[in-house]
Design a protein around this motif. Sequence first.
Motif, PDB file in Angstrom:
ATOM      1  N   ASP A 147       0.689 -13.907  11.403  1.00  0.00           N
ATOM      2  CA  ASP A 147       0.618 -12.978  11.517  1.00  0.00           C
ATOM      3  C   ASP A 147       0.754 -11.158  11.304  1.00  0.00           C
ATOM      4  O   ASP A 147       0.098 -10.386  12.011  1.00  0.00           O
ATOM      5  CB  ASP A 147       1.439 -13.398  12.766  1.00  0.00           C
ATOM      6  CG  ASP A 147       0.887 -14.610  13.707  1.00  0.00           C
ATOM      7  OD1 ASP A 147       0.193 -14.531  13.531  1.00  0.00           O
ATOM      8  OD2 ASP A 147       1.972 -15.030  14.591  1.00  0.00           O
ATOM      9  N   ASP A 148       1.474 -10.892  10.192  1.00  0.00           N
ATOM     10  CA  ASP A 148       2.005  -9.720  10.030  1.00  0.00           C
ATOM     11  C   ASP A 148       0.862  -9.285   8.659  1.00  0.00           C
ATOM     12  O   ASP A 148       1.444  -9.349   7.725  1.00  0.00           O
ATOM     13  CB  ASP A 148       3.618 -10.158   9.570  1.00  0.00           C
ATOM     14  CG  ASP A 148       3.849  -9.672  10.795  1.00  0.00           C
ATOM     15  OD1 ASP A 148       4.016  -9.421  12.005  1.00  0.00           O
ATOM     16  OD2 ASP A 148       5.666 -10.924  10.343  1.00  0.00           O
ATOM     17  N   LEU A 149       0.105 -10.281   8.204  1.00  0.00           N
ATOM     18  CA  LEU A 149      -0.816 -10.177   7.002  1.00  0.00           C
ATOM     19  C   LEU A 149      -1.416  -7.802   6.874  1.00  0.00           C
ATOM     20  O   LEU A 149      -0.994  -8.238   5.619  1.00  0.00           O
ATOM     21  CB  LEU A 149      -2.156 -10.715   7.485  1.00  0.00           C
ATOM     22  CG  LEU A 149      -3.202 -11.269   5.762  1.00  0.00           C
ATOM     23  CD1 LEU A 149      -1.991 -11.906   4.759  1.00  0.00           C
ATOM     24  CD2 LEU A 149      -4.139 -11.880   6.403  1.00  0.00           C
ATOM     25  N   PRO A 150      -1.896  -7.859   7.966  1.00  0.00           N
ATOM     26  CA  PRO A 150      -1.800  -5.857   7.082  1.00  0.00           C
ATOM     27  C   PRO A 150      -0.286  -5.339   6.735  1.00  0.00           C
ATOM     28  O   PRO A 150      -1.113  -4.871   5.890  1.00  0.00           O
ATOM     29  CB  PRO A 150      -2.314  -5.737   8.328  1.00  0.00           C
ATOM     30  CG  PRO A 150      -2.592  -6.765   9.849  1.00  0.00           C
ATOM     31  CD  PRO A 150      -2.122  -8.045   9.789  1.00  0.00           C
ATOM     32  N   ALA A 151       0.481  -5.878   7.419  1.00  0.00           N
ATOM     33  CA  ALA A 151       1.625  -5.564   6.673  1.00  0.00           C
ATOM     34  C   ALA A 151       2.130  -5.033   5.464  1.00  0.00           C
ATOM     35  O   ALA A 151       2.575  -5.039   4.758  1.00  0.00           O
ATOM     36  CB  ALA A 151       2.760  -5.064   7.740  1.00  0.00           C
ATOM     37  N   ILE A 152       1.836  -7.115   5.047  1.00  0.00           N
ATOM     38  CA  ILE A 152       1.766  -7.663   4.143  1.00  0.00           C
ATOM     39  C   ILE A 152       0.751  -6.987   2.952  1.00  0.00           C
ATOM     40  O   ILE A 152       1.639  -6.673   2.152  1.00  0.00           O
ATOM     41  CB  ILE A 152       1.711  -9.125   3.856  1.00  0.00           C
ATOM     42  CG1 ILE A 152       3.561  -9.477   4.957  1.00  0.00           C
ATOM     43  CG2 ILE A 152       1.895 -10.311   2.629  1.00  0.00           C
ATOM     44  CD1 ILE A 152       3.415 -11.106   5.220  1.00  0.00           C
ATOM     45  N   VAL A 153      -0.225  -6.698   3.189  1.00  0.00           N
ATOM     46  CA  VAL A 153      -0.600  -6.093   2.403  1.00  0.00           C
ATOM     47  C   VAL A 153      -0.580  -5.117   1.743  1.00  0.00           C
ATOM     48  O   VAL A 153      -0.694  -4.436   1.069  1.00  0.00           O
ATOM     49  CB  VAL A 153      -2.120  -6.295   3.167  1.00  0.00           C
ATOM     50  CG1 VAL A 153      -3.511  -5.995   2.304  1.00  0.00           C
ATOM     51  CG2 VAL A 153      -3.290  -8.361   2.970  1.00  0.00           C
ATOM     52  N   ALA A 154      -0.216  -3.949   2.596  1.00  0.00           N
ATOM     53  CA  ALA A 154       0.351  -2.790   2.593  1.00  0.00           C
ATOM     54  C   ALA A 154       1.204  -2.541   1.532  1.00  0.00           C
ATOM     55  O   ALA A 154       1.255  -2.050   1.019  1.00  0.00           O
ATOM     56  CB  ALA A 154       0.285  -1.987   3.919  1.00  0.00           C
ATOM     57  N   GLU A 155       2.183  -3.892   2.105  1.00  0.00           N
ATOM     58  CA  GLU A 155       3.398  -3.185   1.154  1.00  0.00           C
ATOM     59  C   GLU A 155       3.377  -4.207  -0.275  1.00  0.00           C
ATOM     60  O   GLU A 155       3.564  -4.024  -1.382  1.00  0.00           O
ATOM     61  CB  GLU A 155       4.459  -4.353   2.009  1.00  0.00           C
ATOM     62  CG  GLU A 155       5.508  -4.715   1.175  1.00  0.00           C
ATOM     63  CD  GLU A 155       6.563  -5.245   1.113  1.00  0.00           C
ATOM     64  OE1 GLU A 155       7.919  -5.607   1.376  1.00  0.00           O
ATOM     65  OE2 GLU A 155       6.338  -6.356   2.281  1.00  0.00           O
ATOM     66  N   PHE A 156       2.044  -4.654  -0.874  1.00  0.00           N
ATOM     67  CA  PHE A 156       1.351  -5.525  -1.890  1.00  0.00           C
ATOM     68  C   PHE A 156       0.949  -4.282  -2.915  1.00  0.00           C
ATOM     69  O   PHE A 156       0.879  -4.698  -3.835  1.00  0.00           O
ATOM     70  CB  PHE A 156       0.615  -6.704  -1.768  1.00  0.00           C
ATOM     71  CG  PHE A 156       0.111  -7.108  -2.698  1.00  0.00           C
ATOM     72  CD1 PHE A 156       0.835  -8.000  -3.733  1.00  0.00           C
ATOM     73  CD2 PHE A 156      -1.109  -6.319  -3.133  1.00  0.00           C
ATOM     74  CE1 PHE A 156       0.079  -8.755  -4.780  1.00  0.00           C
ATOM     75  CE2 PHE A 156      -1.424  -7.250  -4.769  1.00  0.00           C
ATOM     76  CZ  PHE A 156      -0.717  -8.203  -5.302  1.00  0.00           C
ATOM     77  N   GLU A 157       0.681  -3.515  -1.886  1.00  0.00           N
ATOM     78  CA  GLU A 157      -0.133  -1.964  -2.501  1.00  0.00           C
ATOM     79  C   GLU A 157      -1.197  -2.747  -3.455  1.00  0.00           C
ATOM     80  O   GLU A 157      -0.474  -2.491  -4.512  1.00  0.00           O
ATOM     81  CB  GLU A 157       1.035  -1.008  -3.107  1.00  0.00           C
ATOM     82  CG  GLU A 157       1.446  -0.463  -2.312  1.00  0.00           C
ATOM     83  CD  GLU A 157       3.071   0.342  -3.260  1.00  0.00           C
ATOM     84  OE1 GLU A 157       2.710   0.021  -4.122  1.00  0.00           O
ATOM     85  OE2 GLU A 157       3.355   1.063  -2.765  1.00  0.00           O
ATOM     86  N   PRO A 158      -2.265  -3.363  -2.867  1.00  0.00           N
ATOM     87  CA  PRO A 158      -3.442  -3.763  -4.157  1.00  0.00           C
ATOM     88  C   PRO A 158      -3.691  -2.462  -4.343  1.00  0.00           C
ATOM     89  O   PRO A 158      -4.497  -0.967  -4.323  1.00  0.00           O
ATOM     90  CB  PRO A 158      -4.171  -4.214  -3.160  1.00  0.00           C
ATOM     91  CG  PRO A 158      -4.230  -3.736  -1.683  1.00  0.00           C
ATOM     92  CD  PRO A 158      -2.806  -3.267  -1.550  1.00  0.00           C
ATOM     93  N   GLY A 159      -4.551  -2.551  -5.895  1.00  0.00           N
ATOM     94  CA  GLY A 159      -5.405  -2.061  -6.810  1.00  0.00           C
ATOM     95  C   GLY A 159      -5.931  -2.596  -7.840  1.00  0.00           C
ATOM     96  O   GLY A 159      -6.411  -3.884  -8.001  1.00  0.00           O
ATOM     97  N   PRO A 160      -6.892  -2.029  -8.763  1.00  0.00           N
ATOM     98  CA  PRO A 160      -7.911  -2.346  -9.386  1.00  0.00           C
ATOM     99  C   PRO A 160      -7.020  -3.455 -10.725  1.00  0.00           C
ATOM    100  O   PRO A 160      -8.328  -4.134 -10.437  1.00  0.00           O
ATOM    101  CB  PRO A 160      -7.925  -0.957 -10.071  1.00  0.00           C
ATOM    102  CG  PRO A 160      -8.639  -0.170  -9.221  1.00  0.00           C
ATOM    103  CD  PRO A 160      -6.765  -0.377  -8.647  1.00  0.00           C
ATOM    104  N   GLU A 161      -6.342  -3.041 -11.005  1.00  0.00           N
ATOM    105  CA  GLU A 161      -5.461  -4.212 -11.801  1.00  0.00           C
ATOM    106  C   GLU A 161      -4.083  -4.935 -10.966  1.00  0.00           C
ATOM    107  O   GLU A 161      -3.566  -5.928 -11.366  1.00  0.00           O
ATOM    108  CB  GLU A 161      -4.548  -3.475 -12.966  1.00  0.00           C
ATOM    109  CG  GLU A 161      -4.639  -2.238 -14.131  1.00  0.00           C
ATOM    110  CD  GLU A 161      -5.907  -3.008 -14.513  1.00  0.00           C
ATOM    111  OE1 GLU A 161      -5.507  -4.124 -15.137  1.00  0.00           O
ATOM    112  OE2 GLU A 161      -6.455  -2.169 -15.632  1.00  0.00           O
ATOM    113  N   ARG A 162      -4.043  -5.287  -9.698  1.00  0.00           N
ATOM    114  CA  ARG A 162      -3.539  -4.926  -8.864  1.00  0.00           C
ATOM    115  C   ARG A 162      -4.420  -6.307  -7.498  1.00  0.00           C
ATOM    116  O   ARG A 162      -4.190  -5.623  -6.584  1.00  0.00           O
ATOM    117  CB  ARG A 162      -2.420  -4.800  -8.486  1.00  0.00           C
ATOM    118  CG  ARG A 162      -0.842  -5.700  -7.650  1.00  0.00           C
ATOM    119  CD  ARG A 162       0.438  -4.451  -7.271  1.00  0.00           C
ATOM    120  NE  ARG A 162       1.534  -4.841  -6.066  1.00  0.00           N
ATOM    121  CZ  ARG A 162       1.770  -5.703  -6.783  1.00  0.00           C
ATOM    122  NH1 ARG A 162       1.858  -5.707  -8.456  1.00  0.00           N
ATOM    123  NH2 ARG A 162       2.815  -5.999  -5.806  1.00  0.00           N
TER     124      ARG A 162
END
Length: 273
Positions: A147-162
């Motif tokens: 249910d809170d996936l968008p916020a969880i993804v934002a908190e993870f801060e994905p990037g090229p190495e992440r």
Amino acid sequence: MQSKDYGDDVLAGDWRRPRKGQIPEIPAEIDLVVEDPGSGFCGAVVSCDKFGVTLEDRFGKRRVFPLTKAGFLIDGRPVTLVRPTAVPRGPARSASGSIAVQGLRAQVAKESRIYVEGLHDAELVEKIWGHDLRVEGVVVEYLEGVDDLPAIVAEFEPGPERRLGVLVDHLVEGSKESRIAAQVSSPYVLITGHPFIDIWEAVKPEAAGIHHWPQVPRGVPWKEGVLTALGWGDNVGAAWKRILGSVGTYTDLEPELLGRVEELIDFVTSPPR
């Protein structure tokens, strides 16, 4: 006149037991069909270890029997089943079917992650793909729903190495899960999933020892409805241990799950572009 070659009663004694020293020892090879004379259970060998042999009948029911002397019948004749001799057949394989890395040492975990919905999902992924994930240094973490996936993804801060891979239950068109997944857009995030209501359904029914997964009426909690329909009591934890214990390799899982997990592993372990 009475024959000298036979006794008075040809039916006397145990007709199934050969003379001393004539009980053959038969390797318990996969798919060998035998019968347990005590219970009448007849089935094919699906596994054999030091604890006994597991037979599966034509209805998919499995039972474990000890490897006792003259403990089984083949074509009505008693035999002693023994553990088959291991024959090297190429490189060792992990539960996922990949080539096992011998002498594997734990690596420092990469920043990339795979998220799954719940504890059961994480345990199943670990059981089948755990070796592969440790080779790659990838950690699997579980959420409590999406249910809170968008916020969880934002908190993870994905990037090229992440990079982040997410496995979602019941990801089908028009579902709540599909609408939530559509809110996430990043080249460094891959959200995929299987069509099953719960990860339990990703285990093939025959592996779990049932004919099929029950249909649960709307409004009834799915796991509880399944337990009621199968007559497994009301202990969800015990039921999951039973299901997880029935899974040995990737062949016990539905292809709709296999492909998605392999896709996630490839995504989070691919080199940065």
